[in-house]
Design a protein around this motif. Structure first.
Motif, PDB file in Angstrom:
ATOM      1  N   GLY A  12       0.811  -1.207   0.000  1.00 22.17           N
ATOM      2  CA  GLY A  12       0.000   0.000   0.000  1.00 22.17           C
ATOM      3  C   GLY A  12       0.848   1.262   0.000  1.00 22.17           C
ATOM      4  O   GLY A  12       0.539   2.235  -0.697  1.00 22.17           O
ATOM      5  N   ALA A  13       1.924   1.253   0.779  1.00 21.92           N
ATOM      6  CA  ALA A  13       2.801   2.416   0.855  1.00 21.92           C
ATOM      7  C   ALA A  13       3.474   2.704  -0.482  1.00 21.92           C
ATOM      8  O   ALA A  13       3.815   3.854  -0.783  1.00 21.92           O
ATOM      9  CB  ALA A  13       3.855   2.201   1.931  1.00 21.92           C
ATOM     10  N   ALA A  14       3.672   1.663  -1.290  1.00 27.09           N
ATOM     11  CA  ALA A  14       4.257   1.851  -2.622  1.00 27.09           C
ATOM     12  C   ALA A  14       3.220   2.314  -3.640  1.00 27.09           C
ATOM     13  O   ALA A  14       3.561   2.988  -4.618  1.00 27.09           O
ATOM     14  CB  ALA A  14       4.901   0.545  -3.095  1.00 27.09           C
ATOM     15  N   MET A  15       1.963   1.968  -3.415  1.00 25.07           N
ATOM     16  CA  MET A  15       0.899   2.294  -4.367  1.00 25.07           C
ATOM     17  C   MET A  15       0.369   3.711  -4.213  1.00 25.07           C
ATOM     18  O   MET A  15       0.113   4.409  -5.199  1.00 25.07           O
ATOM     19  CB  MET A  15      -0.243   1.287  -4.207  1.00 25.07           C
ATOM     20  N   VAL A  16       0.175   4.143  -2.982  1.00 18.64           N
ATOM     21  CA  VAL A  16      -0.484   5.432  -2.726  1.00 18.64           C
ATOM     22  C   VAL A  16       0.196   6.604  -3.426  1.00 18.64           C
ATOM     23  O   VAL A  16      -0.492   7.445  -4.026  1.00 18.64           O
ATOM     24  CB  VAL A  16      -0.602   5.673  -1.205  1.00 18.64           C
ATOM     25  N   PRO A  17       1.529   6.728  -3.392  1.00 16.81           N
ATOM     26  CA  PRO A  17       2.152   7.880  -4.059  1.00 16.81           C
ATOM     27  C   PRO A  17       1.820   7.989  -5.544  1.00 16.81           C
ATOM     28  O   PRO A  17       1.764   9.106  -6.083  1.00 16.81           O
ATOM     29  CB  PRO A  17       3.653   7.633  -3.837  1.00 16.81           C
ATOM     30  N   ASN A  18       1.598   6.872  -6.211  1.00 15.68           N
ATOM     31  CA  ASN A  18       1.248   6.924  -7.631  1.00 15.68           C
ATOM     32  C   ASN A  18      -0.161   7.468  -7.855  1.00 15.68           C
ATOM     33  O   ASN A  18      -0.437   8.110  -8.872  1.00 15.68           O
ATOM     34  CB  ASN A  18       1.392   5.534  -8.261  1.00 15.68           C
ATOM     35  N   LEU A  19      -1.061   7.207  -6.899  1.00 11.18           N
ATOM     36  CA  LEU A  19      -2.399   7.793  -6.983  1.00 11.18           C
ATOM     37  C   LEU A  19      -2.329   9.303  -6.785  1.00 11.18           C
ATOM     38  O   LEU A  19      -2.994  10.070  -7.482  1.00 11.18           O
ATOM     39  CB  LEU A  19      -3.309   7.163  -5.927  1.00 11.18           C
TER      40      LEU A  19
END
Length: 292
Positions: A12-19
């Motif tokens: 999740g921590a890797a995904m959120v910045p892309n959103l």
């Protein structure tokens, strides 16, 4: 789009910045709120219910137990915004998916299953492969989120269980690949051919794909720092075996893999990358080597 994101472990921590980078307004709820402080550009939620006041909610939790605790037992769906779309990206069992579908129908909320192929390093680059199943209109609405998170979305129909069973079966296949490389290199090294020399050949010819290359490299270098922990891999193999049992099917090779993975966990290797399964296999074959 306004997005609620539930669960910021390593994935999740890797995904959120892309959103955030794609221009979405992201608010995050995590059982340990301190973890969220390291993520820039998000709103930290102190209320789980607040996540479901957004246009869409993405849930990325570790397993069935976490999903049951956070989503089912909390009763959070009862007061969710009715036009909210809930995107479940966790790797969970078909049994709990059926339960979630019923709860969402009762609450009048759209439910989309969207587990992913990829480790945190892949998620960080926005290069996940996303397996999506559920209501076609709901999937189309959240497709911009998938575009921000992944390189391709694979549409698997209107039954959410199809996405989850595909993810479980694929993860099982990765463990079988690791098991096979462990056994194969035990054989080649018994005749003096180094693991690295053998794996260099097969991962560039017969098995030239990312999983064989990534985990073959771990075996060659004897380093197993986690991209995906052995304990989580064991969880997914158990999901596959449980799903097979529910349909009166037998998965003999997966049973062997589960035994070896459990052996690794029992030997305190559970926090290592799941490719350490190959080390357990090589040890059972008679090779002695330390863990880097």
């Amino acid at each position: 789009m306004n997005i609620g994101f539930i669960g910021v472990g390593s994935m999740g921590a890797a995904m959120v910045p892309n959103l955030v980078k794609a221009g979405h307004q992201v608010s995050v709820w995590n059982r340990n709120p301190d973890v969220v402080k390291a993520i820039k550009g998000v709103t930290i939620l102190t209320s789980l219910a607040a996540a479901f006041e957004n246009d869409a909610v993405i849930t990325m939790l570790s397993d069935d137990t976490a999903v049951r605790s956070v989503i089912i037992d909390s009763g959070v769906l009862a007061d969710a915004r009715k036009d909210c779309i809930h995107v479940m990206m966790a790797t969970i069992s078909p049994a709990i998916v059926e339960e979630l579908q019923e709860l969402h129908r009762n609450a009048g909320i759209a439910y989309v299953a969207a587990p992913v192929f990829g480790i945190p390093a892949v998620a960080d680059k926005g290069e996940l492969n996303i397996l999506a199943a559920g209501d076609a209109e709901a999937i189309a609405t959240v497709q911009p989120l998938f575009d921000a998170l992944g390189q391709k979305t694979w549409h698997l129909g209107d039954d959410p269980k199809h996405a989850n069973i595909a993810k479980i079966a694929a993860n099982m296949m990765i463990t079988l690949a690791i098991e096979s490389m462990g056994e194969a290199t035990a054989l080649t090294e018994s005749y003096g051919l180094k693991a690295g020399d053998f794996l260099n050949v097969v991962t560039n010819t017969l098995f030239a794909c990312s999983s064989y290359k990534r985990y073959g490299s771990n075996i060659t270098s004897n380093t197993y720092e986690p991209g995906f922990k052995l304990t989580l891999g064991l969880k997914d193999v158990n999901l596959a075996l449980d799903a097979a049992k529910a349909k009166a099917r037998v998965l003999p090779a997966a049973e062997i893999v589960r035994e070896n993975m459990q052996g690794g966990v029992d030997q305190r290797m559970g926090s290592k990358d799941w490719s350490i399964l190959a080390k357990v296999t090589r040890h059972r074959a008679g090779l002695e080597e330390g863990v880097a």
